[in-house]
Design a protein around this motif. Sequence first.
Motif, PDB file in Angstrom:
ATOM      1  N   GLN A 135       0.823  -1.204   0.000  1.00 41.18           N
ATOM      2  CA  GLN A 135       0.000   0.000   0.000  1.00 41.18           C
ATOM      3  C   GLN A 135       0.862   1.260   0.000  1.00 41.18           C
ATOM      4  O   GLN A 135       0.509   2.256  -0.638  1.00 41.18           O
ATOM      5  N   VAL A 138       2.034   1.708  -3.580  1.00 41.67           N
ATOM      6  CA  VAL A 138       0.934   2.188  -4.421  1.00 41.67           C
ATOM      7  C   VAL A 138       0.640   3.661  -4.141  1.00 41.67           C
ATOM      8  O   VAL A 138       0.437   4.451  -5.069  1.00 41.67           O
ATOM      9  N   SER A 142       0.901   6.705  -6.698  1.00 35.41           N
ATOM     10  CA  SER A 142      -0.289   7.539  -6.905  1.00 35.41           C
ATOM     11  C   SER A 142       0.010   9.005  -6.642  1.00 35.41           C
ATOM     12  O   SER A 142      -0.596   9.887  -7.265  1.00 35.41           O
ATOM     13  N   CYS A 155      -2.555  10.705  -0.283  1.00 31.38           N
ATOM     14  CA  CYS A 155      -1.408   9.823  -0.550  1.00 31.38           C
ATOM     15  C   CYS A 155      -0.314   9.997   0.495  1.00 31.38           C
ATOM     16  O   CYS A 155       0.245   9.017   0.991  1.00 31.38           O
TER      17      CYS A 155
END
Length: 185
Positions: A135, A138, A142, A155
């Motif tokens: 995560q 990611v 992002s 984010c």
Amino acid sequence: MGQRSRKRGQRSGAVAPPAAASQTDASAAPAAPGTEPAAEPARPSRTELRNAEARAALVPLADGERPGAVTAGALVSTVLGVLVVVGYASGARVGGEGSLAGALFLAGIFLVAGYGMWRVRYWAVLGFEALLAFQIVVASLSLMVASNVWAALLCVAVIVLGGWLFWKLIRAMARIQMPERRPAR
């Protein structure tokens, strides 16, 4: 010609290296052919010494004890599992697609990890850390394509909070897998 060996004396007809000219110790017996003289044991590096100090400072978990980071991880994992199901039921889809089986599978993983961490199981903490690491990656990717300030802040929040929890779970994992210390005999 052209043949090399990593170990001395491996090649047939290899010539032993000449003895050091500065050898003044008369008590040193010459080594047998093909053997190396015994080397002094290497001193541990500073990193190894710090690791040993950190291991000595660890205290095994008492019966029924659950570190705060593991409790937080169990709660976060359980909440994420419930949110996946609620999100699917409310119609939230990634890219307009998504399946019920995929949502239930992901929710099941989060709920099993939450239950395992609540029971202070090493495998559950390790698995949840793998999910956290994924995560964080990611969220970092992002962040590069965030289209507005709110997306960028979300984010950054995921990266910071996930990284903090990941870091805290490392020490908890060391205490979970640590065997009981027995008194020296």
